[in-house]
Motif scaffolding. Structure first.
Motif, mmCIF file in Angstrom:
data_model
loop_
_atom_site.group_PDB
_atom_site.id
_atom_site.type_symbol
_atom_site.label_atom_id
_atom_site.label_comp_id
_atom_site.label_asym_id
_atom_site.label_seq_id
_atom_site.Cartn_x
_atom_site.Cartn_y
_atom_site.Cartn_z
ATOM 1 N N SER A 79 93.753 -7.876 56.926
ATOM 2 C CA SER A 79 92.964 -6.701 57.278
ATOM 3 C C SER A 79 91.772 -6.525 56.340
ATOM 4 C CB SER A 79 93.854 -5.450 57.238
ATOM 5 O OG SER A 79 93.100 -4.294 57.496
ATOM 6 N N ILE A 80 92.019 -6.658 55.023
ATOM 7 C CA ILE A 80 90.940 -6.482 54.046
ATOM 8 C C ILE A 80 89.840 -7.520 54.260
ATOM 9 C CG2 ILE A 80 90.363 -6.557 51.588
ATOM 10 C CD1 ILE A 80 93.158 -5.538 50.975
ATOM 11 N N ASP A 81 90.243 -8.776 54.481
ATOM 12 C CA ASP A 81 89.285 -9.860 54.618
ATOM 13 C C ASP A 81 88.511 -9.779 55.934
ATOM 14 O OD1 ASP A 81 88.088 -12.366 53.731
ATOM 15 O OD2 ASP A 81 89.268 -13.318 55.311
ATOM 16 N N SER A 82 89.202 -9.394 57.014
ATOM 17 C CA SER A 82 88.575 -9.395 58.339
ATOM 18 C C SER A 82 87.705 -8.172 58.581
ATOM 19 C CB SER A 82 89.658 -9.484 59.424
ATOM 20 O OG SER A 82 90.421 -10.657 59.289
ATOM 21 N N LEU A 93 90.805 -9.968 44.684
ATOM 22 C CA LEU A 93 91.049 -9.144 43.502
ATOM 23 C C LEU A 93 91.755 -7.846 43.889
ATOM 24 C CD1 LEU A 93 90.725 -8.491 40.497
ATOM 25 C CD2 LEU A 93 88.442 -7.582 41.038
ATOM 26 N N LEU A 94 91.303 -7.207 44.963
ATOM 27 C CA LEU A 94 91.955 -5.975 45.422
ATOM 28 C C LEU A 94 93.401 -6.236 45.806
ATOM 29 C CD1 LEU A 94 89.166 -4.301 47.597
ATOM 30 C CD2 LEU A 94 90.061 -3.509 45.411
ATOM 31 N N MET A 95 93.630 -7.364 46.451
ATOM 32 C CA MET A 95 94.987 -7.711 46.850
ATOM 33 C C MET A 95 95.870 -7.934 45.620
ATOM 34 S SD MET A 95 96.721 -8.069 49.591
ATOM 35 C CE MET A 95 98.435 -8.542 49.873
ATOM 36 N N ALA A 96 95.314 -8.607 44.618
ATOM 37 C CA ALA A 96 96.061 -8.855 43.381
ATOM 38 C C ALA A 96 96.403 -7.547 42.685
ATOM 39 C CB ALA A 96 95.253 -9.762 42.457
ATOM 40 N N GLY A 345 92.825 3.402 55.412
ATOM 41 C CA GLY A 345 92.683 3.291 56.859
ATOM 42 C C GLY A 345 92.486 4.623 57.549
ATOM 43 N N GLU A 346 93.198 5.685 57.073
ATOM 44 C CA GLU A 346 93.131 6.980 57.748
ATOM 45 C C GLU A 346 92.657 8.116 56.846
ATOM 46 O OE1 GLU A 346 96.356 6.721 61.301
ATOM 47 O OE2 GLU A 346 97.184 6.798 59.268
ATOM 48 N N PHE A 347 92.718 7.925 55.574
ATOM 49 C CA PHE A 347 92.053 8.844 54.658
ATOM 50 C C PHE A 347 91.687 8.061 53.404
ATOM 51 C CE2 PHE A 347 96.133 8.952 52.605
ATOM 52 C CZ PHE A 347 95.889 9.334 51.297
ATOM 53 N N VAL A 348 90.627 8.475 52.751
ATOM 54 C CA VAL A 348 90.125 7.756 51.581
ATOM 55 C C VAL A 348 90.196 8.675 50.369
ATOM 56 C CG1 VAL A 348 88.167 6.542 50.562
ATOM 57 C CG2 VAL A 348 88.595 6.371 53.028
ATOM 58 N N PRO A 349 91.117 8.390 49.427
ATOM 59 C CA PRO A 349 91.131 9.182 48.191
ATOM 60 C C PRO A 349 89.796 9.024 47.452
ATOM 61 C CG PRO A 349 93.085 7.780 48.383
ATOM 62 C CD PRO A 349 92.122 7.342 49.434
ATOM 63 N N PHE A 350 89.299 10.095 46.902
ATOM 64 C CA PHE A 350 88.007 10.064 46.191
ATOM 65 C C PHE A 350 86.912 9.472 47.103
ATOM 66 C CE2 PHE A 350 91.470 9.058 43.165
ATOM 67 C CZ PHE A 350 91.513 10.268 42.496
ATOM 68 N N SER A 414 101.708 1.836 67.743
ATOM 69 C CA SER A 414 100.977 1.226 66.642
ATOM 70 C C SER A 414 99.816 0.399 67.188
ATOM 71 C CB SER A 414 101.921 0.332 65.827
ATOM 72 O OG SER A 414 101.265 -0.207 64.709
ATOM 73 N N ASN A 415 98.940 0.041 66.258
ATOM 74 C CA ASN A 415 97.868 -0.905 66.556
ATOM 75 C C ASN A 415 97.860 -1.942 65.435
ATOM 76 O OD1 ASN A 415 95.618 -2.306 67.423
ATOM 77 N ND2 ASN A 415 94.171 -0.862 66.525
ATOM 78 N N ASP A 416 98.650 -2.989 65.610
ATOM 79 C CA ASP A 416 98.776 -4.014 64.572
ATOM 80 C C ASP A 416 97.720 -5.110 64.693
ATOM 81 O OD1 ASP A 416 100.865 -2.663 63.510
ATOM 82 O OD2 ASP A 416 102.442 -3.949 64.300
ATOM 83 N N ALA A 417 96.683 -4.848 65.522
ATOM 84 C CA ALA A 417 95.594 -5.825 65.635
ATOM 85 C C ALA A 417 94.879 -6.026 64.307
ATOM 86 C CB ALA A 417 94.595 -5.372 66.702
ATOM 87 N N TRP A 418 94.985 -5.036 63.408
ATOM 88 C CA TRP A 418 94.379 -5.158 62.074
ATOM 89 C C TRP A 418 94.908 -6.375 61.312
ATOM 90 C CZ3 TRP A 418 90.442 -2.032 60.769
ATOM 91 C CH2 TRP A 418 90.319 -0.791 61.387
ATOM 92 N N PHE A 419 96.106 -6.834 61.652
ATOM 93 C CA PHE A 419 96.800 -7.807 60.806
ATOM 94 C C PHE A 419 96.919 -9.189 61.438
ATOM 95 C CE2 PHE A 419 98.567 -3.504 60.086
ATOM 96 C CZ PHE A 419 97.859 -3.261 58.922
ATOM 97 N N GLY A 420 96.283 -9.374 62.594
ATOM 98 C CA GLY A 420 96.177 -10.704 63.178
ATOM 99 C C GLY A 420 97.518 -11.382 63.386
#
Length: 515
Positions: A79-82, A93-96, A345-350, A414-420
C-alpha cells in the motif's frame, strides 16, 4: 577473549530469535501451518532462558518481533509503495520504523519476563511467560489506536486449539499456545517431565472437551444472500469520471438477485457522497422494497452543517419483510458509522504537519470522524446484522459488544485493493473466521476485489469468491441462537488470570528486599 565469546553468543542468540520470528508468520493464512507458531514461540522461550541480562532478553524479544512483523505485515508496504507517492528508500524506511515499533512490545514482554523470573519457580513460568506475552499483545492492540494484527491466537484457526475460541477468545488461545511452548521447552530437560507431562495432558484433555461442545444451535431458518465483488481498481475508485460507471456496474451485477433476502456491497462501494447520490440510492431503494429485498452498502457521508465525514453502511429496501414500502431516507437511524479508524488511511495524526510532506499523508478520504463504540444492529429485511468495517474486525471486544443475543449475522465489508496480491487479505479473512467462532454467528464478508466469503458459525469458510474477479457470491446462510461464554464475558477471565499471575510474580520478585 571471554568478552569476545560472550559478545558473539549474544548476537547469535539474537539472530536465532530473528529467524524464529521470521518463520512465525507461516502459521497464518495463506500458509496455515499452525504448528509453526508453537515451534517459534518454543524457540523464543528456549533462547530467552539462555539470556544473562535484561538487556539481552530485551534484544532477543526485539529481534523476534522484528522478524515476525517484517515478514508478517509485508503487505503494508504494498500500500505504501503503490499509493504513498514516496521514493522506495523512504517507503522502506517507514516500513522498518513500523516493524521496529511493533517489535518493542515483544521486547517489553521479554524484558519483563527476565526481571520477574529470578525468584520464580520453574513451573510457574508455564503461567508467567504466557501472561506476559498477552500483556504485550494487549498493549499493542490498544496504544496509538492499536494494531492487534498477528496476535498469536489467530495462528490456530486450522488447529485443534481453535475449538477454545467460543470460551476464551483469541487472546486465550494465544495464552494456551505460549503455555504449550513453555512446557515443550522444559520437556526437553528430563528433570522437568514430572510436572510438564501432566500439564500437557490437562491442555489436551481440555481441548478434546471443547471440541465436543455444541455452542450455538441452529434455528432452521435461512437467509438467501448475495455478496457482490465489483473488482474496481484502486487507482480508479475515486476518479470523478469513474463514479457513474462504478455505481452502474454494481447495480447491473446485483439486478439478477433482487429477489434474494439480503444483498451486500463492500466498503464504499458507492464512490459518491451520500447526499449527492440520492437519486441513485432512492431508485434502488424503491425497487428493492417492491421486490421484497434489502441491500447493505458502504458509502461516504459528508454532513455539510458539521463538516464531518463518516465511513458508513446504509440499508436500502425493506427494513422488515412485512413492510412493503421503502425505509431509506437520508439521515435515518438504520445505519452504521465506522468507529475504529485506520491511521493515515482514514485519519492523519498531526495532519497539519504531515499532510504537506507527502501524498501518503493526503490520501483520498483520510479525514473521517468516528462513530460510537456501540451502535444498534442494522436491520435489513428482518435480519439483524452487527457491522464491522474493514480494520474493525480485528478488535474482538468491539465486535463482541456489538453482537447482541438477537443478532443474526456479523457483517464485515472491506476494500483490500490497497494491498494487491499479498498475504494481507488472506490474514484478514482468517481474523473474520475467529470472530465467527468466538461469537457463534455466521460472518458475511464482502470486499471490493477479494476475498469475499461467507463463514459459518463454527468458523469454517462456507464459500468464497476468487480474488481479482467480478463475482456475486450466493448462499443460504443459517440463523443461530445462543451465546458463547466469550460473548458473555469477553477476554475478562484470561486478562484477570494474566494480571493475577503477573502480580504474583512481582510479589515473589520484590518481597525479599522488604523482609
Amino acid at each position: 577473549m571471554t568478552s569476545l565469546v560472550t559478545g558473539n553468543r549474544r548476537w547469535l542468540l539474537a539472530f536465532a530469535a530473528l529467524l524464529f520470528g521470521a518463520a512465525y508468520p507461516l502459521a497464518y493464512a495463506p500458509f496455515n501451518h499452525a504448528v509453526v507458531a508453537l515451534l517459534a514461540i518454543t524457540g523464543l522461550f528456549s533462547i530467552l532462558r539462555m539470556s544473562q541480562s535484561w538487556r539481552q532478553a530485551m534484544t532477543i524479544g526485539f529481534a523476534f518481533g522484528l522478524g515476525q512483523f517484517t515478514v508478517g505485515i509485508s503487505w503494508v508496504h504494498v500500500s505504501i509503495d503503490s499509493f504513498g507517492g514516496l521514493p522506495l528508500a523512504v517507503s522502506l524506511l517507514l516500513m522498518a520504523l513500523l516493524c521496529a515499533y511493533l517489535a518493542l512490545f515483544t521486547a517489553f514482554s521479554c524484558w519483563l519476563w527476565y526481571r520477574l523470573t529470578r525468584e520464580t519457580a520453574t513451573a510457574f513460568n508455564a503461567l508467567l511467560f504466557p501472561s506476559l506475552w498477552i500483556v504485550g499483545e494487549v498493549l499493542r492492540g490498544e496504544l496509538l489506536t492499536g494494531f492487534p494484527w498477528l496476535a498469536l491466537g489467530y495462528s490456530q484457526t486450522s488447529s485443534w486449539l481453535f475449538e477454545w475460541a467460543p470460551f476464551i477468545g483469541v487472546l486465550g488461545i494465544g495464552w494456551l499456545v505460549a503455555c504449550l511452548a513453555v512446557l515443550i521447552s522444559y520437556a526437553l530437560v528430563k528433570r522437568h517431565l514430572l510436572w510438564v507431562l501432566p500439564s500437557l495432558l490437562v491442555i489436551v484433555a481440555g481441548s478434546l472437551w471443547a471440541n465436543l461442545q455444541t455452542v450455538p444451535h441452529a434455528t432452521g431458518k435461512f437467509a438467501h444472500v448475495a455478496l457482490v465483488q465489483g473488482d474496481i481498481p484502486q487507482s480508479m475508485k475515486w476518479e470523478p469520471e469513474q463514479q457513474w460507471p462504478t455505481m452502474s456496474k454494481y447495480q447491473d451485477m446485483t439486478r439478477p438477485y433482487y429477489d434474494y433476502d439480503l444483498l451486500i456491497w463492500p466498503e464504499a462501494a458507492v464512490p459518491a457522497i451520500e447526499l449527492s447520490a440520492q437519486s441513485f440510492l432512492q431508485n434502488i431503494d424503491a425497487t428493492l422494497a417492491w421486490k421484497g429485498s434489502a441491500l447493505v452498502t458502504g458509502i461516504i457521508d459528508y454532513q455539510p452543517y458539521s463538516q464531518l465525514f463518516f465511513n458508513n453502511l446504509i440499508v436500502l429496501g425493506r427494513r422488515q419483510p412485512e413492510l412493503e414500502k421503502s425505509s431509506y431516507y437520508y439521515g435515518n437511524s438504520n445505519r452504521y458509522s465506522k468507529h475504529h479508524l485506520l491511521p493515515i488511511g482514514e485519519f492523519v495524526p498531526f495532519g497539519d504537519i504531515l499532510r504537506p510532506l507527502a501524498p501518503l499523508f493526503n490520501l483520498p478520504m483520510s479525514s473521517f470522524s468516528r462513530g460510537a463504540y456501540i451502535q444498534d444492529n442494522l436491520e435489513a429485511n428482518g435480519w439483524r446484522l452487527a457491522p464491522a468495517i474493514c480494520y474493525e474486525i480485528l478488535f474482538a471486544e468491539q465486535v463482541r459488544q456489538n453482537v447482541q443475543e438477537q443478532t443474526d449475522f456479523i457483517l464485515t465489508v472491506s476494500n483490500d485493493a490497497w494491498f494487491g496480491d499479498s498475504i494481507g487479505p488472506h490474514q484478514h479473512l482468517q481474523i473474520a473466521q475467529m470472530r465467527a467462532k468466538e461469537l457463534a454467528r455466521p460472518v458475511l464478508r464482502a470486499t471490493n476485489n477479494g476475498i469475499t466469503a461467507i463463514i459459518d458459525a463454527d468458523g469454517s469458510v462456507q464459500t468464497q469468491a476468487l480474488q481479482f474477479t467480478e463475482a456475486v457470491l450466493t448462499a443460504e446462510v443459517g440463523q443461530y441462537r445462543g451465546q458463547t461464554l466469550f460473548a458473555r464475558t469477553g477476554h475478562a477471565p484470561i486478562l484477570m488470570l494474566a494480571g493475577l499471575v503477573c502480580l504474583a510474580a512481582m510479589w515473589r520478585r520484590y518481597r525479599r528486599p522488604h523482609e
